[in-house]
Design a protein around this motif. Structure first.
Motif, PDB file in Angstrom:
ATOM      1  N   CYS A 309       0.895  -1.092   0.198  1.00  0.00           N
ATOM      2  CA  CYS A 309      -0.438  -0.011  -0.479  1.00  0.00           C
ATOM      3  C   CYS A 309       1.006   1.353   0.264  1.00  0.00           C
ATOM      4  O   CYS A 309       0.600   2.010   0.367  1.00  0.00           O
ATOM      5  N   THR A 310       1.484   0.905  -0.604  1.00  0.00           N
ATOM      6  CA  THR A 310       2.954   2.698  -0.645  1.00  0.00           C
ATOM      7  C   THR A 310       2.319   3.568  -1.276  1.00  0.00           C
ATOM      8  O   THR A 310       0.808   4.052  -2.651  1.00  0.00           O
ATOM      9  N   GLU A 311       2.427   4.941  -0.145  1.00  0.00           N
ATOM     10  CA  GLU A 311       2.005   5.934  -0.862  1.00  0.00           C
ATOM     11  C   GLU A 311       2.893   6.962  -1.881  1.00  0.00           C
ATOM     12  O   GLU A 311       3.721   6.641  -2.002  1.00  0.00           O
ATOM     13  N   ASN A 312       2.137   8.311  -2.303  1.00  0.00           N
ATOM     14  CA  ASN A 312       2.596   9.245  -3.440  1.00  0.00           C
ATOM     15  C   ASN A 312       3.336   8.360  -4.493  1.00  0.00           C
ATOM     16  O   ASN A 312       4.062   8.581  -4.897  1.00  0.00           O
ATOM     17  N   VAL A 313       1.710   8.021  -4.803  1.00  0.00           N
ATOM     18  CA  VAL A 313       1.576   7.353  -6.272  1.00  0.00           C
ATOM     19  C   VAL A 313       0.865   8.345  -6.541  1.00  0.00           C
ATOM     20  O   VAL A 313      -0.253   8.739  -6.374  1.00  0.00           O
ATOM     21  N   LEU A 314       1.252   8.977  -8.143  1.00  0.00           N
ATOM     22  CA  LEU A 314      -0.141   9.777  -8.720  1.00  0.00           C
ATOM     23  C   LEU A 314      -0.763   8.646  -9.528  1.00  0.00           C
ATOM     24  O   LEU A 314      -0.618   7.853 -10.457  1.00  0.00           O
ATOM     25  N   TRP A 315      -2.112   8.870  -9.381  1.00  0.00           N
ATOM     26  CA  TRP A 315      -3.360   8.452 -10.343  1.00  0.00           C
ATOM     27  C   TRP A 315      -4.008   9.302 -11.136  1.00  0.00           C
ATOM     28  O   TRP A 315      -4.470  10.153 -11.022  1.00  0.00           O
ATOM     29  N   LEU A 316      -3.707   8.420 -12.223  1.00  0.00           N
ATOM     30  CA  LEU A 316      -4.575   9.099 -13.688  1.00  0.00           C
ATOM     31  C   LEU A 316      -5.470   8.758 -13.787  1.00  0.00           C
ATOM     32  O   LEU A 316      -5.802   6.978 -14.997  1.00  0.00           O
ATOM     33  N   VAL A 317      -6.595   8.373 -13.784  1.00  0.00           N
ATOM     34  CA  VAL A 317      -7.454   7.899 -13.875  1.00  0.00           C
ATOM     35  C   VAL A 317      -8.719   8.448 -15.140  1.00  0.00           C
ATOM     36  O   VAL A 317      -8.973   9.518 -15.488  1.00  0.00           O
ATOM     37  N   LEU A 318      -8.515   7.262 -16.002  1.00  0.00           N
ATOM     38  CA  LEU A 318      -9.688   8.094 -17.653  1.00  0.00           C
ATOM     39  C   LEU A 318     -10.325   8.076 -17.193  1.00  0.00           C
ATOM     40  O   LEU A 318     -11.679   6.850 -17.022  1.00  0.00           O
ATOM     41  N   LYS A 319     -11.390   9.212 -17.252  1.00  0.00           N
ATOM     42  CA  LYS A 319     -12.811   8.912 -17.795  1.00  0.00           C
ATOM     43  C   LYS A 319     -13.624   7.972 -18.230  1.00  0.00           C
ATOM     44  O   LYS A 319     -14.574   7.803 -18.203  1.00  0.00           O
ATOM     45  N   ASN A 320     -13.016   7.966 -19.346  1.00  0.00           N
ATOM     46  CA  ASN A 320     -13.986   6.979 -20.288  1.00  0.00           C
ATOM     47  C   ASN A 320     -13.660   5.721 -20.324  1.00  0.00           C
ATOM     48  O   ASN A 320     -12.438   5.547 -20.570  1.00  0.00           O
ATOM     49  N   PRO A 321     -14.552   4.685 -21.113  1.00  0.00           N
ATOM     50  CA  PRO A 321     -14.017   3.320 -20.252  1.00  0.00           C
ATOM     51  C   PRO A 321     -13.929   3.171 -22.066  1.00  0.00           C
ATOM     52  O   PRO A 321     -14.424   3.514 -23.047  1.00  0.00           O
ATOM     53  N   ILE A 322     -13.659   1.911 -22.002  1.00  0.00           N
ATOM     54  CA  ILE A 322     -13.389   1.227 -23.006  1.00  0.00           C
ATOM     55  C   ILE A 322     -14.483  -0.300 -23.072  1.00  0.00           C
ATOM     56  O   ILE A 322     -14.761  -0.312 -21.697  1.00  0.00           O
ATOM     57  N   TYR A 323     -15.031  -1.001 -24.058  1.00  0.00           N
ATOM     58  CA  TYR A 323     -15.901  -1.627 -24.163  1.00  0.00           C
ATOM     59  C   TYR A 323     -14.711  -2.989 -24.016  1.00  0.00           C
ATOM     60  O   TYR A 323     -14.012  -3.638 -24.948  1.00  0.00           O
ATOM     61  N   ILE A 324     -15.848  -4.073 -23.342  1.00  0.00           N
ATOM     62  CA  ILE A 324     -15.333  -5.414 -23.809  1.00  0.00           C
ATOM     63  C   ILE A 324     -16.710  -5.445 -23.264  1.00  0.00           C
ATOM     64  O   ILE A 324     -17.894  -5.882 -23.233  1.00  0.00           O
TER      65      ILE A 324
END
Length: 355
Positions: A309-324
């Protein structure tokens, strides 16, 4: 003249008579008394020198022994410090009884039984990750843990720099590590964000999606883990959804068929039969196949979602999903029905969203 000659002779005769008269009668020496014997034995005992089973003839040892004897100090003891530094002989001339270890009066600490961490309730579950190892303390005491719920209404709209995905094809190396299906990606694929370059190291999957948008989780998520040369991490979250894209048009003769994701199909076809064993089936993959066309994103500072659970991680969550497809989700479900960490408190962290 005669007196001078006889005088020395007379002196010799006188001396001889004196020796005869003063010599005691010859006899045997008196036997030593018992007390005398005991004293001699005690002195001899003190002078005994015991050498370890591996005696050394080293000149330095001999000199040290001689020096000790010359000092005339009681028991003769030679320690390794008396010898040259490179002398490995261990010598002790003092015989001491072996000390018997006394039982400790301190309370014996209970043995800590380590459990393999899991996603389910129990000794190895998420609530106990921080207790499984001191390396996992961040899982328990961290203040910036992931995943979180992203409330769009609370996210700060900002002119964020676009993420530059500089990805290229890589030979497939895939492993079922006991927690997820993971792909180790080859060299040469990077992303640029805010002027910093991160190398793509690996990507893996969670079901359901770990991060929530307005309280809802996607069917699955792919986490693309990147590392900067200074060791810092950046993770891109690509949401995977079975909800058909709006772009699929409906015609009077039917609907456009939604195709399965090609990269996901390749991965599922090559999942190893044995957990923990990496397979290199000799096929090439392209990570660009699971990136959405619209790459706007949310960003915040968080942590890895698995121990430690290491901290100081930069998160980039893409707003648009892809289809599966639902079939692709079901195939993963057959291996890992649920491998998502519970949502963590957001606290006072700032979440930004591209306009």
């Amino acid at each position: 003249m005669m007196n001078r000659i006889l005088s020395p002779f007379a002196m010799v005769i006188a001396l001889a008579l004196s020796l005869v008269l003063t010599q005691p009668v010859m006899g045997s020496d008196p036997a030593p008394t018992p007390n005398t014997v005991n004293k001699v034995e005690k002195i001899a005992d003190k002078a005994k020198v015991t050498v370890s089973p591996s005696p050394s003839s080293d000149e330095e040892m001999s000199k040290a022994l001689t020096s000790k004897i010359n000092k005339g100090s009681g028991d003769i003891i030679i320690r390794t410090s008396d010898l040259a530094v490179n002398n490995t002989a261990m010598i002790s001339a003092e015989v001491k009884p072996k000390s018997v270890a006394k039982p400790s009066t301190k309370p014996v600490e209970k043995e800590v039984h380590t459990h393999h961490w899991t996603y389910f309730d129990g000794p190895g579950g998420p609530d106990n990750w921080g207790n499984l190892s001191k390396d996992n303390l961040a899982c328990l005491k961290g203040k910036n843990q992931s995943p979180i719920n992203i409330n769009i209404d609370r996210a700060v709209k900002a002119e964020l720099n676009p993420i530059e995905f500089i990805y290229r094809a890589s030979p497939l190396t895939i492993i079922d590590n006991g927690h997820t299906i993971m792909v180790n990606y080859g060299e040469g694929s990077n992303l640029m964000v805010d002027g910093r370059q991160y190398r793509l190291v690996q990507f893996h999957f969670h079901k359901p999606g770990e991060e929530a948008i307005n309280g809802e989780r996607s069917d699955m998520v792919a986490h693309l883990v990147h590392q900067h040369h200074d060791g810092s991490l950046a993770v891109v979250a690509v949401l995977l959804s079975t909800v058909k894209p709006v772009a699929l048009r409906k015609y009077w003769w039917g609907e456009d068929a939604a195709k399965e994701n090609a990269l996901i199909s390749t991965l599922w076809n090559n999942v190893p039969l044995v957990k923990g064993k990496a397979e290199t089936p000799g096929v090439m993959i392209d990570i660009n196949q699971i990136l959405p066309t619209d790459r706007s994103y949310f960003t915040y500072m968080g942590s890895l979602t698995t121990p430690p659970c290491t901290e100081n991680v930069l998160w980039l969550v893409l707003k648009n999903p892809i289809y599966i497809s639902e079939a692709q989700v079901k195939n993963f479900d057959r291996i890992y029905p649920m491998n998502a960490r519970p949502l963590q408190p957001k606290g006072d962290r700032l979440v930004k969203e591209t306009k």
